[in-house]
Design a protein around this motif. Structure first.
Motif, PDB file in Angstrom:
ATOM      1  N   GLY A 135       0.804  -1.523  -0.172  1.00  0.00           N
ATOM      2  CA  GLY A 135       0.096   0.297   0.373  1.00  0.00           C
ATOM      3  C   GLY A 135       0.977   1.345   0.033  1.00  0.00           C
ATOM      4  N   GLY A 136       1.369   1.081   0.966  1.00  0.00           N
ATOM      5  CA  GLY A 136       2.856   2.648   1.237  1.00  0.00           C
ATOM      6  C   GLY A 136       1.477   3.824   1.650  1.00  0.00           C
ATOM      7  N   LEU A 137       2.208   4.845   1.361  1.00  0.00           N
ATOM      8  CA  LEU A 137       1.916   6.445   1.515  1.00  0.00           C
ATOM      9  C   LEU A 137       0.423   6.808   0.071  1.00  0.00           C
ATOM     10  CD1 LEU A 137       4.923   7.795   3.328  1.00  0.00           C
ATOM     11  CD2 LEU A 137       3.397   6.393   4.393  1.00  0.00           C
ATOM     12  N   ASP A 138      -0.149   7.328   0.528  1.00  0.00           N
ATOM     13  CA  ASP A 138      -0.827   8.490  -0.476  1.00  0.00           C
ATOM     14  C   ASP A 138       0.408   9.839  -0.427  1.00  0.00           C
ATOM     15  OD1 ASP A 138      -0.969  10.286   1.467  1.00  0.00           O
ATOM     16  OD2 ASP A 138      -3.101  10.028   1.786  1.00  0.00           O
ATOM     17  N   ARG A 139      -0.638  10.482  -1.486  1.00  0.00           N
ATOM     18  CA  ARG A 139      -0.245  11.550  -1.485  1.00  0.00           C
ATOM     19  C   ARG A 139       0.047  12.864  -1.163  1.00  0.00           C
ATOM     20  NH1 ARG A 139      -3.446  16.098  -4.111  1.00  0.00           N
ATOM     21  NH2 ARG A 139      -6.145  15.048  -4.034  1.00  0.00           N
ATOM     22  N   HIS A 140      -0.564  13.383   0.376  1.00  0.00           N
ATOM     23  CA  HIS A 140      -0.350  13.216   0.980  1.00  0.00           C
ATOM     24  C   HIS A 140       0.383  12.772   2.394  1.00  0.00           C
ATOM     25  CE1 HIS A 140      -3.745  15.744  -0.589  1.00  0.00           C
ATOM     26  NE2 HIS A 140      -4.505  14.418  -0.462  1.00  0.00           N
ATOM     27  N   GLY A 141       1.773  12.078   1.507  1.00  0.00           N
ATOM     28  CA  GLY A 141       2.203  11.340   2.460  1.00  0.00           C
ATOM     29  C   GLY A 141       1.631   9.975   4.152  1.00  0.00           C
ATOM     30  N   ASN A 142       0.330   9.961   4.454  1.00  0.00           N
ATOM     31  CA  ASN A 142      -0.162   9.049   4.996  1.00  0.00           C
ATOM     32  C   ASN A 142      -0.389   8.208   4.703  1.00  0.00           C
ATOM     33  OD1 ASN A 142      -1.486  11.790   6.187  1.00  0.00           O
ATOM     34  ND2 ASN A 142      -3.210  12.457   4.936  1.00  0.00           N
ATOM     35  N   LEU A 143       0.055   6.501   5.984  1.00  0.00           N
ATOM     36  CA  LEU A 143      -1.091   5.521   5.088  1.00  0.00           C
ATOM     37  C   LEU A 143      -1.995   5.221   4.604  1.00  0.00           C
ATOM     38  CD1 LEU A 143       0.331   3.848   8.305  1.00  0.00           C
ATOM     39  CD2 LEU A 143       2.137   3.820   6.382  1.00  0.00           C
ATOM     40  N   ARG A 144      -1.615   4.981   3.637  1.00  0.00           N
ATOM     41  CA  ARG A 144      -3.378   4.024   2.704  1.00  0.00           C
ATOM     42  C   ARG A 144      -3.671   3.243   3.478  1.00  0.00           C
ATOM     43  NH1 ARG A 144      -2.221   5.254  -2.232  1.00  0.00           N
ATOM     44  NH2 ARG A 144      -0.349   6.193  -3.392  1.00  0.00           N
ATOM     45  N   GLU A 145      -5.013   3.167   2.699  1.00  0.00           N
ATOM     46  CA  GLU A 145      -6.393   2.427   4.077  1.00  0.00           C
ATOM     47  C   GLU A 145      -5.827   1.057   4.266  1.00  0.00           C
ATOM     48  OE1 GLU A 145     -10.860   1.985   4.057  1.00  0.00           O
ATOM     49  OE2 GLU A 145      -9.759   3.215   2.284  1.00  0.00           O
ATOM     50  N   LYS A 146      -4.560   0.720   2.662  1.00  0.00           N
ATOM     51  CA  LYS A 146      -4.897  -0.545   2.973  1.00  0.00           C
ATOM     52  C   LYS A 146      -3.561  -1.375   4.038  1.00  0.00           C
ATOM     53  CE  LYS A 146      -3.291  -4.846  -0.070  1.00  0.00           C
ATOM     54  NZ  LYS A 146      -2.799  -5.131  -1.480  1.00  0.00           N
ATOM     55  N   THR A 147      -2.547  -0.167   3.994  1.00  0.00           N
ATOM     56  CA  THR A 147      -1.892  -0.420   4.581  1.00  0.00           C
ATOM     57  C   THR A 147      -1.898   0.091   6.247  1.00  0.00           C
ATOM     58  OG1 THR A 147      -0.226   0.679   2.968  1.00  0.00           O
ATOM     59  CG2 THR A 147       0.601   0.316   5.230  1.00  0.00           C
ATOM     60  N   ALA A 148      -3.230   0.580   7.066  1.00  0.00           N
ATOM     61  CA  ALA A 148      -3.030   1.403   7.593  1.00  0.00           C
ATOM     62  C   ALA A 148      -4.236   0.449   8.273  1.00  0.00           C
ATOM     63  CB  ALA A 148      -4.456   2.450   8.043  1.00  0.00           C
ATOM     64  N   ALA A 149      -4.821  -0.749   7.859  1.00  0.00           N
ATOM     65  CA  ALA A 149      -5.639  -1.925   8.217  1.00  0.00           C
ATOM     66  C   ALA A 149      -4.744  -3.258   8.284  1.00  0.00           C
ATOM     67  CB  ALA A 149      -6.311  -2.182   7.182  1.00  0.00           C
ATOM     68  N   MET A 150      -3.613  -3.070   8.204  1.00  0.00           N
ATOM     69  CA  MET A 150      -2.749  -3.857   8.623  1.00  0.00           C
ATOM     70  C   MET A 150      -2.307  -3.791   9.873  1.00  0.00           C
ATOM     71  SD  MET A 150      -1.459  -5.726   5.010  1.00  0.00           S
ATOM     72  CE  MET A 150      -0.544  -4.016   4.436  1.00  0.00           C
ATOM     73  N   PHE A 151      -1.539  -2.581  10.070  1.00  0.00           N
ATOM     74  CA  PHE A 151      -0.808  -2.884  12.127  1.00  0.00           C
ATOM     75  C   PHE A 151      -1.012  -1.156  12.139  1.00  0.00           C
ATOM     76  CE2 PHE A 151       2.339  -1.958   8.117  1.00  0.00           C
ATOM     77  CZ  PHE A 151       2.639  -0.518   8.284  1.00  0.00           C
ATOM     78  N   SER A 152      -0.925  -1.467  13.353  1.00  0.00           N
ATOM     79  CA  SER A 152      -0.557   0.796  14.156  1.00  0.00           C
ATOM     80  C   SER A 152       0.789   0.645  14.252  1.00  0.00           C
ATOM     81  CB  SER A 152      -2.190   0.302  15.324  1.00  0.00           C
ATOM     82  OG  SER A 152      -1.475  -0.329  15.993  1.00  0.00           O
ATOM     83  N   LEU A 153       1.333   2.446  14.417  1.00  0.00           N
ATOM     84  CA  LEU A 153       2.353   2.333  15.043  1.00  0.00           C
ATOM     85  C   LEU A 153       2.419   3.480  16.192  1.00  0.00           C
ATOM     86  CD1 LEU A 153       4.527   3.265  11.394  1.00  0.00           C
ATOM     87  CD2 LEU A 153       5.021   1.470  13.164  1.00  0.00           C
ATOM     88  N   GLU A 154       2.910   3.253  17.491  1.00  0.00           N
ATOM     89  CA  GLU A 154       3.221   3.924  18.634  1.00  0.00           C
ATOM     90  C   GLU A 154       4.334   3.870  18.720  1.00  0.00           C
ATOM     91  OE1 GLU A 154      -0.026   2.482  21.388  1.00  0.00           O
ATOM     92  OE2 GLU A 154      -1.607   3.668  20.285  1.00  0.00           O
ATOM     93  N   TYR A 155       5.166   5.075  19.322  1.00  0.00           N
ATOM     94  CA  TYR A 155       6.176   5.107  19.875  1.00  0.00           C
ATOM     95  C   TYR A 155       6.031   6.149  21.445  1.00  0.00           C
ATOM     96  CZ  TYR A 155       6.338  10.076  18.259  1.00  0.00           C
ATOM     97  OH  TYR A 155       5.894  11.858  18.177  1.00  0.00           O
ATOM     98  N   THR A 156       7.163   5.825  21.872  1.00  0.00           N
ATOM     99  CA  THR A 156       6.926   6.146  23.127  1.00  0.00           C
ATOM    100  C   THR A 156       8.909   6.888  22.839  1.00  0.00           C
ATOM    101  OG1 THR A 156       6.066   4.865  24.396  1.00  0.00           O
ATOM    102  CG2 THR A 156       7.392   5.924  25.968  1.00  0.00           C
ATOM    103  N   ILE A 157       8.963   7.861  23.842  1.00  0.00           N
ATOM    104  CA  ILE A 157      10.020   8.401  23.621  1.00  0.00           C
ATOM    105  C   ILE A 157      10.190   8.523  25.804  1.00  0.00           C
ATOM    106  CG2 ILE A 157      11.352  10.276  23.774  1.00  0.00           C
ATOM    107  CD1 ILE A 157      10.648  10.690  21.271  1.00  0.00           C
ATOM    108  N   PRO A 158      11.516   7.493  26.089  1.00  0.00           N
ATOM    109  CA  PRO A 158      11.915   7.521  27.875  1.00  0.00           C
ATOM    110  C   PRO A 158      11.870   9.209  28.503  1.00  0.00           C
ATOM    111  CG  PRO A 158      12.427   5.799  26.804  1.00  0.00           C
ATOM    112  CD  PRO A 158      11.873   6.455  25.392  1.00  0.00           C
ATOM    113  N   ARG A 159      11.314   9.244  28.768  1.00  0.00           N
ATOM    114  CA  ARG A 159      11.704  10.227  30.455  1.00  0.00           C
ATOM    115  C   ARG A 159      11.484  11.975  29.669  1.00  0.00           C
ATOM    116  NH1 ARG A 159      17.739   9.019  32.374  1.00  0.00           N
ATOM    117  NH2 ARG A 159      16.651   7.047  33.333  1.00  0.00           N
ATOM    118  N   THR A 160       9.897  11.434  28.767  1.00  0.00           N
ATOM    119  CA  THR A 160       9.255  12.449  28.283  1.00  0.00           C
ATOM    120  C   THR A 160       8.212  12.243  28.440  1.00  0.00           C
ATOM    121  OG1 THR A 160       9.110  11.513  25.922  1.00  0.00           O
ATOM    122  CG2 THR A 160      11.258  12.807  26.263  1.00  0.00           C
TER     123      THR A 160
END
Length: 249
Positions: A85-110
Motif C-alpha cells: 500500500g505505502g503512502l498516499d500523495r499527502h504522505g499518509n499511510l494508505r487505507e490498505k496499509t493502515a488496516a494491517m498494523f498500527s504504529l505507536e512510539y514512546t520516548i523515555p523520560r518525556t
C-alpha cells in the motif's frame, strides 16, 4: 511498500549518522502479532496472549517514512507481507496499509508516550524528538491488525464450531436410556424373589437383609447384592427349566 530506485539511492548515499557511533537512532521495536487461529472444532482460550517479537533497529535520522518501515518490517521482522500500500500523495499511510498494523512510539523520560504514527509528518516528528535525547533511544510498538477478510473467516469458523457443539449437545440429549434385556429382567425378578425367600427374621442376627443360614452350624452369611446378582445370573443362564421357575414363584 517497495523502496523506489530514488529512495534506495538516497538511502545508500546518506552520510554517517550523528547518533550512536554512526549507527543511527536506536529503536527498541516490539511487534505484537495476531493470535494463531484455533484449530477446527476448538475454541480459543479466554486468556490467550498474542505473540510478541522484540528487535533493536537503528534508523538514520534522515530516513523517509517508507525507508524506515521497510527496514523495520521487511528487513528486521521479515514481514514482507505487511509492506503493501505505502503512502498516499499527502504522505499518509494508505487505507490498505493502515488496516494491517498500527504504529505507536514512546520516548523515555518525556511526555511523548504511545504516540500514534500514521504519516510522513509523524515520522519526521518522531525522528526529531528522538534525536533530541542524548542516547537517541526510543520505543516503537507495532500491533498487527486483523483484516476484515481474516476477521470474517475467524467468525465463520467460530460459528461452525458453535454449531458443532450444539449438535453434540443435542445428540447427547437424544441418547436413548438403557433398555434392560430379557436376561436382565429375569435376573431382577429372581433377585427380588431370592431376597424375599432369604430375608432374615432372626432377631439375634447382626446383618440387615437376606442371609444364607448354614445347615450344619446355623451360621449366618449375609447375601449382598453382588451375591444375589451372581446367583440370579447362574439361574438364568444354566437353570432355565420351568421347574426352577415354579419353585421360585
Amino acid at each position: 511498500m517497495p523502496v523506489s530506485d530514488h529512495e534506495q539511492e538516497s538511502q545508500d548515499s546518506q552520510s554517517k549518522s550523528i547518533h550512536n557511533d554512526g549507527k543511527g537512532i536506536q529503536l527498541s521495536v516490539s511487534f505484537i502479532g495476531l493470535l494463531p487461529p484455533p484449530k477446527a472444532g476448538e475454541k480459543r482460550r479466554a486468556n490467550a496472549k498474542p505473540p510478541v517479537t522484540t528487535k533493536v533497529v537503528y534508523i538514520h535520522e534522515n530516513s523517509s517514512f517508507i525507508q524506515g518501515l521497510v527496514k523495520i518490517l521487511w528487513q528486521s521482522l521479515q514481514r514482507k507481507d505487511l509492506c503493501q500500500g505505502g503512502l498516499d500523495r499527502h504522505g499518509n499511510l494508505r487505507e490498505k496499509t493502515a488496516a494491517m498494523f498500527s504504529l505507536e512510539y514512546t520516548i523515555p523520560r518525556t511526555q511523548l508516550k504511545d504516540i500514534a504514527m500514521v504519516s510522513e509528518d509523524d515520522w519526521e516528528t518522531f525522528l526529531e524528538e528522538a534525536g533530541k535525547k542524548p542516547s537517541a533511544q526510543v520505543k516503537l510498538t507495532i500491533k498487527e491488525k486483523l483484516t476484515p477478510e481474516a476477521e470474517a473467516a475467524l467468525k465463520e469458523r467460530a460459528e461452525e464450531s458453535e454449531d458443532e457443539d450444539d449438535g453434540n449437545s443435542k445428540s447427547k440429549k437424544k441418547k436413548k436410556k438403557h433398555v434392560p434385556t430379557e436376561e436382565e429382567i429375569n435376573q431382577d425378578a429372581i433377585i427380588k424373589r431370592l431376597t424375599e425367600i432369604h430375608m432374615c427374621e432372626d432377631r439375634k442376627c447382626t446383618f440387615a437383609g437376606p442371609c444364607w443360614v448354614d445347615a450344619e452350624n446355623t451360621a449366618h452369611i449375609h447375601l449382598t447384592h453382588l451375591h444375589l446378582r451372581t446367583w440370579a445370573a447362574a439361574i438364568v443362564r444354566h437353570l432355565k427349566s420351568l421347574t426352577v421357575f415354579r419353585l421360585l414363584t
